[in-house]
Design a protein around this motif. Structure first.
Motif, PDB file in Angstrom:
ATOM      1  N   PRO A 169       4.178 -65.609  41.602  1.00  0.00           N
ATOM      2  CA  PRO A 169       3.927 -65.831  40.173  1.00  0.00           C
ATOM      3  C   PRO A 169       5.202 -66.261  39.440  1.00  0.00           C
ATOM      4  O   PRO A 169       6.310 -65.947  39.861  1.00  0.00           O
ATOM      5  CB  PRO A 169       3.468 -64.457  39.666  1.00  0.00           C
ATOM      6  CG  PRO A 169       3.033 -63.711  40.865  1.00  0.00           C
ATOM      7  CD  PRO A 169       3.813 -64.246  42.024  1.00  0.00           C
TER       8      PRO A 169
ATOM      9  N   THR B  11       7.265 -66.546  35.684  1.00  0.00           N
ATOM     10  CA  THR B  11       7.396 -66.269  34.254  1.00  0.00           C
ATOM     11  C   THR B  11       8.072 -67.480  33.644  1.00  0.00           C
ATOM     12  O   THR B  11       9.242 -67.768  33.927  1.00  0.00           O
ATOM     13  CB  THR B  11       8.275 -65.019  34.017  1.00  0.00           C
ATOM     14  OG1 THR B  11       7.831 -63.986  34.892  1.00  0.00           O
ATOM     15  CG2 THR B  11       8.189 -64.583  32.573  1.00  0.00           C
ATOM     16  N   GLN B  12       7.302 -68.211  32.831  1.00  0.00           N
ATOM     17  CA  GLN B  12       7.807 -69.494  32.353  1.00  0.00           C
ATOM     18  C   GLN B  12       9.107 -69.321  31.570  1.00  0.00           C
ATOM     19  O   GLN B  12       9.229 -68.432  30.738  1.00  0.00           O
ATOM     20  CB  GLN B  12       6.762 -70.186  31.488  1.00  0.00           C
ATOM     21  CG  GLN B  12       7.033 -71.670  31.370  1.00  0.00           C
ATOM     22  CD  GLN B  12       5.987 -72.383  30.529  1.00  0.00           C
ATOM     23  OE1 GLN B  12       5.236 -71.752  29.801  1.00  0.00           O
ATOM     24  NE2 GLN B  12       5.957 -73.698  30.644  1.00  0.00           N
TER      25      GLN B  12
ATOM     26  N   ASP C 268      12.010 -68.382  32.568  1.00  0.00           N
ATOM     27  CA  ASP C 268      12.964 -67.448  33.151  1.00  0.00           C
ATOM     28  C   ASP C 268      14.087 -68.165  33.903  1.00  0.00           C
ATOM     29  O   ASP C 268      15.273 -67.970  33.620  1.00  0.00           O
ATOM     30  CB  ASP C 268      12.210 -66.542  34.134  1.00  0.00           C
ATOM     31  CG  ASP C 268      12.547 -65.091  33.897  1.00  0.00           C
ATOM     32  OD1 ASP C 268      12.977 -64.801  32.766  1.00  0.00           O
ATOM     33  OD2 ASP C 268      12.385 -64.282  34.834  1.00  0.00           O
TER      34      ASP C 268
ATOM     35  N   GLU D 260      16.127 -67.754  39.140  1.00  0.00           N
ATOM     36  CA  GLU D 260      15.399 -66.570  38.710  1.00  0.00           C
ATOM     37  C   GLU D 260      15.781 -65.370  39.566  1.00  0.00           C
ATOM     38  O   GLU D 260      16.054 -64.293  39.057  1.00  0.00           O
ATOM     39  CB  GLU D 260      13.897 -66.864  38.823  1.00  0.00           C
ATOM     40  CG  GLU D 260      13.018 -65.832  38.185  1.00  0.00           C
ATOM     41  CD  GLU D 260      11.550 -66.063  38.562  1.00  0.00           C
ATOM     42  OE1 GLU D 260      11.132 -67.244  38.647  1.00  0.00           O
ATOM     43  OE2 GLU D 260      10.853 -65.073  38.798  1.00  0.00           O
TER      44      GLU D 260
END
Ligand SMILES: Cc1cc2nc3c(=O)[nH]c(=O)nc-3n(C[C@H](O)[C@H](O)[C@H](O)COP(=O)(O)O)c2cc1C
Ligand code: SF4
Ligand code: SF4
Ligand code: FES
Lengths: 605, 181
Positions: A193, A195-196, A198, A391
């Protein structure tokens, strides 16, 4: 000249500011609007863009999605690659032929529907598959083919042929495709997944030099096939002189058997675009180009939407948040059906609006790329890995997989296995484990790396998928014991013959000769020395070709000869007489005998 | 021990390659020390009566007679060498390969701009060889053991190659002898 045609062409050229470097887009738009780019249209385009007519023609004649002859309103392109063939495309083809009353390469007399073959469209895990204009149809059968033609005749709207949508974003209102992702195994790097923002925020809090150092520390290598160290590529580009710099993402994915970038584009577009922004920041570029293969046009509206959304959130465009705000925007360049355009210099030619001819290297794109400016070209997966490195940290990334091949690899698996689809696995995984995972119960051969990759047999199943052993851009096709090994080899050679850009003789002529010899052998007319001939000629082609296409095109023959020599040896025999078994004397003389009204005197004595 | 024999033939070629063979000048004297000429236009021997060590082939395969000759060369020679572009690729004569046979004959005998043929007949005596549908490289018709490129290969090239094979040495020609630009 036809006024409405002039008008249409002129409008389209205006949309692209009459910029000759957008010729491919202009030609695509004309094709879409007028059904072909004929003589008059080519003249008009040349006039509007201020270029020579021959430049337009050389471009139009190059791409398989463009045509100088009128095509139907709707074009059905059925994949005739090896996987589809194994999954029954010939039955589908027969149904299409019968229902439409035309053969492949023809258009119905009412000018409405054209039928064509196409090489791999990146749907191998749901084959047989076809494109109907931009719409993808998967899991085809002869029944489906009949239904498609009947429905089309009623409404002529390809989108209406899609009755149910695939999983994930395939059901997004801007995609609405029946394509399935078939993600069988999501790994920690690309398919985890997101997290936009980041990754982007973390990267932009560093200096460009630090960003490059981080990618180097992660030891990231290109996922597109050649495996070049990404940090080094960025560094070269940063260090090259140029008025402007560019970041180009290679989403051409033309290697038969490869479809992992399609899944990334569908499910991880945000991560990819962040990777492009980070690359832009690192090398000092303001413009990014996503080169999207024509076959994936159905994803375009969705990808534009993701870009818009990022612009709104300040992750793209003017003044992107960061230590020092910077500008970077991305445009999408559509391809038009050409495999060689995946080669980075051909890809740049295509972005510049020209036919997709590879360029002579050096200079490399990092020195002189798009519009002769320093350019980074990276694969979709590479850019996703790069983003994730910021990230999660370069140390985290470098820990996954063996030292020389850190990270995970996305494999697109198809063929004789029960679970075809996309697998994100740690680099270094053994082929045997991969075969186990995908449910390949009876594997005889594996084609790894697509048509240009290599064919391996059981002896190699303990080897590992990594840069130092079995390197792959991601394609893995499984062939079971019931398959004739030479069939995929022939298919791949036909593919290269078709896709060679024709610039160098060894590639243009050599591949054709290889194919002819292979066909001779498969027809039972080969002689033992043909095998030696294949080897010698292959070596010549590899040595003397200018770009990666020619340098790898004999691989199917070379590697299958290595792994399955017996398959060849079983097919050849010493001729009984002096004449070659492949020389058909009767056929060679037939026409003259007809004209002369007599048989050969000397041979009948 | 008797000298090895060589045979030569010119099929669909211009005889230029044979001229190049003769162009070895006074080395022809050395050559006949080394070999006997058997079936060849040089001595006009028409049929094979002995086995030959080497057969030199000039020209491609354009008609049934060429097929017959090439077949007999393959049957009677230990080694066949394709000499020159025509034998190797078909070359100039193979420019007809793109044109259907009937059109070729039409142009040559009936409607070509320089044709004078009031009877309007295409010659068809049984002695006249029948043309094949196209001109074939020799190697597509029988097995060829070695190729000497050139149009024609130079006398030095032919000489060096012949001496090597007659002495049982590997056929490795220096670059200068097979470079043509
Ligand atoms: C004929 C040919 C086709 C190629 N097709 C692709 C492709 O579809 N996608 C891709 O990423 N790389 C492709 N490549 C490799 C690219 O030239 C280039 O190495 C790659 O995009 C660099 O990105 P990377 O360093 O991130 O792997 C192809 C190369 C050749 C020779
Ligand atoms: S190797 Fe083939 S594809 Fe590459 S430049 Fe030469 S002809 Fe074109
Ligand atoms: S290769 Fe040249 S010299 Fe030899 S026969 Fe052909 S045209 Fe004549
Ligand atoms: S979609 Fe047909 S082989 Fe890939």
């Amino acid at each position: 000249m036809d006024e409405s045609l002039e008008q249409a062409v002129s409008e389209i050229c205006d949309q692209y500011n009459n910029d000759p470097t957008r010729l491919v887009d202009v030609a695509r738009a004309v094709q879409a609007r007028l059904g072909h780019v004929g003589n008059a249209a080519m003249d008009a385009i040349a006039g509007n863009l201020g270029i020579h007519r021959v430049e337009v023609e050389s471009c139009v004649s190059f791409y398989s999605f463009l045509s100088t002859e009128p095509k139907g309103e709707v074009v059905i392109r059925l994949c005739d690659d090896i996987i589809d063939e194994m999954k029954g495309s010939s039955r589908v083809a027969r149904a299409f032929r019968k229902e439409l009353g035309i053969d492949f390469g023809e258009t119905t007399p009412d000018g409405r529907i054209s039928l064509e073959w196409t090489p791999c469209i990146g749907m191998c895990d749901q084959a047989p598959a076809a494109l109907v204009n931009d719409v993808v149809l998967t899991w085809l059968s002869s029944d489906a083919a009949r239904r498609i033609v009947r429905e089309l005749r009623e409404h002529m709207d390809p989108q209406k042929l899609v009755h149910s949508f695939g999983d994930g974003n395939n059901a997004h209102e801007l995609v609405r495709a029946m394509v399935d992702n078939n993600i069988r195994k999501a790994g920690p790097v690309v398919l985890a997944p997101v997290t936009q923002g980041d990754a982007l925020h973390k990267a932009l809090s560093m200096s460009p030099a630090e960003v490059i150092r981080e990618v180097k520390t992660a030891r990231l290598r290109g996922r597109g096939g050649a495996g070049f160290p990404t940090g080094m590529k960025w560094d070269f580009t940063r260090g090259s002189d140029g008025d402007r710099k560019y970041v180009v993402c290679n989403a051409d994915e033309g290697e038969p058997g490869t479809f992992k970038d399609r899944v990334i584009l569908t499910e991880r577009a945000e991560l990819l675009f962040e990777g492009m922004v980070i690359a832009g920041y690192a090398v000092g570029a303001e413009t990014g180009i996503l080169y999207l293969r024509g076959e994936y046009a159905y994803l375009r509206a969705y990808l534009e939407h993701v870009l818009d959304d990022m612009r709104e959130k300040g992750l793209l465009g003017k003044g992107i948040c960061g230590r020092q705000p910077f500008d970077f925007d991305i445009r999408i360049q559509m391809g038009a059906g050409s495999y060689v355009c995946g080669e980075e210099t051909a890809l740049l030619s295509s972005c510049e609006g020209k036919r997709g001819d590879p360029k002579t290297r050096p200079p490399f794109p990092a020195q002189k790329g798009y519009l002769a400016q320093p350019t980074v070209v990276n694969n979709v997966e590479t850019l996703c890995c790069a983003a994730r490195i910021f990230e999660k940290g370069s140390g985290w990334f470098a820990e996954i997989g063996p030292h020389g091949s850190p990270g995970t690899k996305l494999l697109s698996i198809s063929g004789d296995c029960s679970k075809p689809g996309v697998y994100e696995l740690p680099m270094g995984v053994s082929l045997a484990d991969v075969l186990d995972l995908c449910g390949a119960r009876d594997p005889k051969a594996v084609q790894i790396g697509g048509a240009s990759g290599r064919m391996v047999g059981e002896d190699d199943f303990e080897r590992s998928v990594s840069y130092d052993d079995l390197a792959t851009g991601g394609a893995l096709m499984v062939f079971s014991h019931k398959r004739d090994i030479l069939k995929p080899v022939r298919k791949f050679m036909e593919f290269f013959v078709e896709e060679s850009c024709g610039y160098c003789t060894p590639c243009r002529v050599g591949n054709k000769l290889l194919l002819q010899c292979l066909e001779r052998i498969m027809a039972g007319k080969g002689v033992p020395e043909d095998i030696e001939y294949l080897e010698r000629l292959s070596e010549n082609i590899v040595t003397a070709s200018r770009c990666g296409l020619g340098q790898t095109s004999p691989n199917p023959i070379r590697t299958s000869l290595k792994s399955f020599r017996v398959a060849y040896e079983d097919m050849v025999q010493e001729p009984e007489g002096a004449l070659r078994p492949s020389f058909d004397l009767g056929a060679a003389l037939a026409e003259a005998e007809k004209i002369a009204g007599r048989g050969s005197t000397i041979l009948n004595e | 021990m008797s000298k090895p024999k060589i045979a030569t033939t010119s099929m669909c070629g211009c005889f230029g390659c044979h001229m190049s063979i003769l162009d070895i000048d006074e080395r022809i004297l050395d050559l006949i020390e080394l070999v006997d000429f058997h079936k060849s236009p040089v001595d006009d021997i028409k049929e094979f009566t002995d086995r030959c060590a080497v057969g030199l082939i000039e020209g491609g395969v354009s008609n049934d007679e060429n097929v017959h000759v090439l077949q007999s060369f393959r049957e009677n020679c230990d080694m066949l060498i394709a000499v020159g572009g025509c034998a190797i690729n078909g070359d100039i004569p193979s420019m007809r390969n793109k044109v259907p046979l009937r059109e070729c004959l039409d142009e040559a005998y009936l409607h070509g701009p320089t044709v004078h043929n009031p009877d309007g007949l295409i010659p068809n005596d049984p002695e006249i060889p029948l043309l094949l549908d196209r001109v074939y490289p020799c190697n597509e018709v029988v097995k060829i053991d070695a190729f000497l490129p050139g149009c024609p290969p130079s006398a030095d090239t032919i000489w060096t190659a012949l001496v090597a094979v007659l002495n049982g040495e590997p056929l490795e020609l220096p670059y200068e002898l097979i470079k043509y630009d």
